[in-house]
Enzyme design. Structure first.
Site, PDB file in Angstrom:
ATOM      1  N   GLU A 104      28.269  27.720  64.870  1.00 25.75           N
ATOM      2  CA  GLU A 104      29.653  27.575  64.454  1.00 25.75           C
ATOM      3  C   GLU A 104      29.640  27.633  62.930  1.00 25.75           C
ATOM      4  O   GLU A 104      28.881  26.890  62.299  1.00 25.75           O
ATOM      5  CB  GLU A 104      30.180  26.218  64.944  1.00 25.75           C
ATOM      6  CG  GLU A 104      31.654  26.093  64.737  1.00 25.75           C
ATOM      7  CD  GLU A 104      32.210  24.751  65.194  1.00 25.75           C
ATOM      8  OE1 GLU A 104      31.503  23.997  65.884  1.00 25.75           O
ATOM      9  OE2 GLU A 104      33.364  24.474  64.830  1.00 25.75           O
ATOM     10  N   ARG A 150      17.160  19.051  71.552  1.00 23.07           N
ATOM     11  CA  ARG A 150      17.366  19.162  70.113  1.00 23.07           C
ATOM     12  C   ARG A 150      16.106  18.767  69.378  1.00 23.07           C
ATOM     13  O   ARG A 150      15.387  17.863  69.805  1.00 23.07           O
ATOM     14  CB  ARG A 150      18.458  18.194  69.678  1.00 23.07           C
ATOM     15  CG  ARG A 150      19.780  18.815  69.684  1.00 23.07           C
ATOM     16  CD  ARG A 150      20.840  17.857  69.199  1.00 23.07           C
ATOM     17  NE  ARG A 150      22.079  18.557  69.362  1.00 23.07           N
ATOM     18  CZ  ARG A 150      22.699  19.211  68.388  1.00 23.07           C
ATOM     19  NH1 ARG A 150      22.268  19.161  67.162  1.00 23.07           N
ATOM     20  NH2 ARG A 150      23.781  19.895  68.645  1.00 23.07           N
ATOM     21  N   LYS A 167      25.490  18.904  60.875  1.00 27.62           N
ATOM     22  CA  LYS A 167      26.252  19.530  59.791  1.00 27.62           C
ATOM     23  C   LYS A 167      27.326  18.604  59.238  1.00 27.62           C
ATOM     24  O   LYS A 167      27.592  18.598  58.045  1.00 27.62           O
ATOM     25  CB  LYS A 167      26.890  20.823  60.304  1.00 27.62           C
ATOM     26  CG  LYS A 167      25.894  21.963  60.390  1.00 27.62           C
ATOM     27  CD  LYS A 167      26.550  23.223  60.904  1.00 27.62           C
ATOM     28  CE  LYS A 167      26.691  23.164  62.399  1.00 27.62           C
ATOM     29  NZ  LYS A 167      27.185  24.410  62.985  1.00 27.62           N
TER      30      LYS A 167
HETATM   31  P1  ATP Z   1      25.410  20.182  64.300  1.00 21.73           P
HETATM   32  O1  ATP Z   1      25.479  18.980  65.176  1.00 21.73           O
HETATM   33  O2  ATP Z   1      24.389  20.093  63.232  1.00 21.73           O
HETATM   34  O3  ATP Z   1      26.725  20.636  63.810  1.00 21.73           O
HETATM   35  P2  ATP Z   1      25.677  22.094  66.318  1.00 21.73           P
HETATM   36  O4  ATP Z   1      24.946  22.091  67.586  1.00 21.73           O
HETATM   37  O5  ATP Z   1      27.101  21.700  66.336  1.00 21.73           O
HETATM   38  O6  ATP Z   1      24.865  21.292  65.265  1.00 21.73           O
HETATM   39  P3  ATP Z   1      25.990  24.881  66.180  1.00 21.73           P
HETATM   40  O7  ATP Z   1      26.394  25.710  65.025  1.00 21.73           O
HETATM   41  O8  ATP Z   1      26.946  24.732  67.285  1.00 21.73           O
HETATM   42  O9  ATP Z   1      25.593  23.475  65.610  1.00 21.73           O
HETATM   43  O10 ATP Z   1      24.558  25.325  66.716  1.00 21.73           O
HETATM   44  C1  ATP Z   1      24.109  26.639  66.854  1.00 21.73           C
HETATM   45  C2  ATP Z   1      22.940  26.632  67.787  1.00 21.73           C
HETATM   46  O11 ATP Z   1      21.881  25.861  67.243  1.00 21.73           O
HETATM   47  C3  ATP Z   1      23.297  26.018  69.122  1.00 21.73           C
HETATM   48  O12 ATP Z   1      22.748  26.794  70.140  1.00 21.73           O
HETATM   49  C4  ATP Z   1      22.691  24.652  69.058  1.00 21.73           C
HETATM   50  O13 ATP Z   1      22.377  24.208  70.327  1.00 21.73           O
HETATM   51  C5  ATP Z   1      21.461  24.883  68.172  1.00 21.73           C
HETATM   52  N1  ATP Z   1      21.083  23.660  67.480  1.00 21.73           N
HETATM   53  C6  ATP Z   1      21.855  22.898  66.678  1.00 21.73           C
HETATM   54  N2  ATP Z   1      21.189  21.811  66.242  1.00 21.73           N
HETATM   55  C7  ATP Z   1      19.949  21.879  66.787  1.00 21.73           C
HETATM   56  C8  ATP Z   1      18.779  21.046  66.733  1.00 21.73           C
HETATM   57  N3  ATP Z   1      18.773  19.928  66.026  1.00 21.73           N
HETATM   58  N4  ATP Z   1      17.702  21.447  67.415  1.00 21.73           N
HETATM   59  C9  ATP Z   1      17.700  22.585  68.117  1.00 21.73           C
HETATM   60  N5  ATP Z   1      18.754  23.403  68.223  1.00 21.73           N
HETATM   61  C10 ATP Z   1      19.874  23.070  67.572  1.00 21.73           C
HETATM   62 MG    MG Z   2      28.657  22.526  67.258  1.00 24.12          MG
END
Ligand code: ATP
Ligand code: MG
Length: 553
Positions: A33, A257, A267
């Protein structure tokens, strides 16, 4: 020793799928995102998704999951693309969930026409109050049984902007008593007048994550849609929507994760650190973002190696940042150019050195002969580190002390003869003699010394600022502590050394160069440095010098 590595659970699944002919090639996607910069957790998802299609036939798309106009921005899109490329991966197609808004709208109409979606006028509080609980079924909305025509008409009017924000939603008609709460008539669309970074003001209704993600996967014919464990309960809805719409059957697979200790990887939290000025920006070298790690001097190779070593699992865990540091240290040891830099200078005068100056030769990298060597100026006035001298040394102190001998790296053996002091008692300079027959590589002195010090020639040295970093947080998991996570910031996470002296060859340091400052650590030129103001960031120490705070665990 067998070099063959065992397969991770996704590789096992994919090999099985390829073997049974379910697929001849695979398609994965990395779906960020664009609401922040990528962090080390994302890097592991990137390495996984792109890694699978490097290993098996197929390709990976980069898809921006931009269904939430409030928090998304093109700045983030650009940084994400730069980061993925820097990590060493190239996507097949660059896609945006917002590219599919028209198609998603058609999908919604299709569900309405099948009697599988309805427009609800309940407020969000009312919807929440009718949701039930894990142990109690929910209640049907009074708007659940509208006719198809009525739903169609209302949904079109939602799209046309006839209703205020939040006044209506489109919901899937599934089962308000479903054991999976997410299946209790989930919201598919909401009304929100917000400017979108790509579609502008074209839409005032936006699809919810669950109605965009799987459908986007399906449109792109993603075979293996890999996400993190929190989406396990969403899988049922993912499959339901694909089945009811009769579209390409993508499948979702989940892994745990990856988070590292002494930092935060969310983020939203990283954005707070940026907005509240706890760090200088998303690329502050203390940040666990890909851009922060890059500015800190991490290499793509070391991050990929780290992701490879932690592998993938089904259970969430906190990875020791020491492993990340180990990976970069290993890589930098192989590639970094050795240089001499004195951080806290102490003047040293060689009283019997009469030839003015000479050039000495030093290896650029003993681990890599192809790195060659360079000349460094030696003269009668040098700087050494303050911490390499002790007036009253303890036993077994092999550095410099009155009457004691040491070797100056790649130069001569010297002996300290006199300590000259300032009126306030501080040391002004050390007076030493050198042993002319002891030049490194040509040593016929027969003298053995235990200590070797780095040094720079005072007249030739150039000034530099050196930034030393420590953990951003004082505790392993700041989000797991009482109170606000920011209370656990480490006040000593940055120490700036302004008056360092570097050997002259560092005047031409480039942003892609990696250095080992001998006896100190690995360093990189900061992105803000100019030829007039040299600024170096410490990437990591030479050895794992981190002593963990004592805990009762
Ligand atoms: P955040 O909580 O940091 O905003 P998010 O999951 O909302 O992370 P996205 O931009 O939606 O962030 O994530 C893009 C991809 O990266 C998704 O497939 C998500 O599952 C993966 N991802 C995000 N954080 C992690 C993590 N800590 N470990 C492994 N994969 C991750
Ligand atoms: Mg997200």
């Amino acid at each position: 020793m067998s070099e063959e590595k065992s397969l991770n659970f996704l590789e096992e699944i994919i090999e099985e799928h390829l073997k049974e002919g379910r697929y001849t090639s695979i398609v994965t996607r990395f779906p960020p995102e664009p609401n922040g910069y990528l962090h080390i957790g994302h890097a592991s998802s990137i390495c996984l998704n792109f890694g699978l299609t490097k290993k098996y036939p197929g390709y990976t798309n980069l898809r921006f999951d931009d269904t939430n106009p409030d928090t998304e921005d093109t700045e983030y899109v650009d940084s994400i693309k730069a980061d993925v490329r820097w990590l060493g991966f190239e996507w097949k197609h660059e896609r945006y969930a917002s590219d599919y808004f028209d198609q998603l709208f058609e999908f919604a109409l299709k569900l309405i026409d099948k009697g599988l979606a309805y427009v609800d006028e309940s407020s969000s509080e009312e919807i929440a109050s009718m949701k039930g609980s894990p142990t109690e079924p929910g209640r049907n909305s009074p708007f659940r049984d509208r006719t198809i025509d009525e739903n169609r008409d209302l949904f079109l009017r939602m799209k046309n902007g006839e209703f205020p924000d939040g006044s209506r939603t489109l919901r899937a008609k599934i089962d308000m008593a479903h054991i999976n709460m997410l299946m209790r008539d989930p919201i598919l669309y909401r009304i929100k007048r917000a400017h979108h970074h790509r579609t502008g003001d074209k839409w005032c209704i936006y699809p919810m994550y669950d109605f965009a993600h799987g459908q986007s996967d399906s449109i792109e014919e993603i075979t293996h849609s890999i996400c993190t464990m929190e989406f396990v309960p969403h899988r049922e809805l993912y499959d339901w929507l694909i089945e009811k719409l009769g579209i390409y059957p993508s499948h979702q697979y989940e892994f745990a994760r990856r988070n590292i200790n002494y930092t935060v990887t969310s983020k939203r939290k990283l954005l707070q650190l940026v907005n509240e000025g706890h760090v200088t920006g998303w690329d502050d070298p203390r940040m666990p973002t890909v851009s922060g790690l890059r500015r800190r001097g991490y290499t793509p190779e070391s991050i990929r190696e780290f992701c490879e070593r932690i592998g993938i699992a089904k259970r969430d865990n906190l990875v020791d940042v020491g492993l990340l540091e180990f990976c970069v240290r290993e890589h930098l040891n192989r590639i970094a150019l050795r240089r001499m830099v004195v951080l806290n200078p102490l003047k040293l005068v060689i009283t019997n050195y009469e030839q003015g100056e000479e050039m000495l030769t030093m290896d650029n990298n003993p681990e890599d002969v192809s790195a060659g060597n360079r000349e460094i100026p030696f003269s009668a006035e040098l700087y050494i580190e303050q911490e390499d001298f002790m007036e009253e040394p303890p036993k077994k102190y092999f550095r410099l002390a009155p009457g004691q001998m040491v070797r100056l790296k790649s130069a001569y053996i010297i002996r300290c003869e006199e300590v000259v002091k300032n009126p306030d008692g501080s040391i002004r300079e050390l007076r030493c003699v050198y042993i002319p027959e002891s030049r490194s590589g040509h040593d016929t002195s027969g003298i053995n010394v235990k200590g070797t010090l780095h040094w720079v020639s005072a007249r030739h040295a150039i000034k530099a600022e050196v930034r030393l970093y420590d953990r951003l947080f004082r505790v392993e998991d700041p989000t797991d502590e009482e109170g606000d996570f920011k209370e656990y910031l480490n006040p000593a996470s940055l120490v700036t050394v302004e008056g360092a002296f570097a050997e002259p060859s560092l005047a031409s340091a480039g942003h892609h160069d990696r250095f080992q400052f001998i006896r100190n650590g690995y360093f990189v030129l900061d992105s803000s440095a100019t030829p007039e103001t040299l600024i170096f960031n410490k990437t990591v120490s030479l050895k794992d010098g981190w002593t963990r705070p004592k805990t009762d665990k």
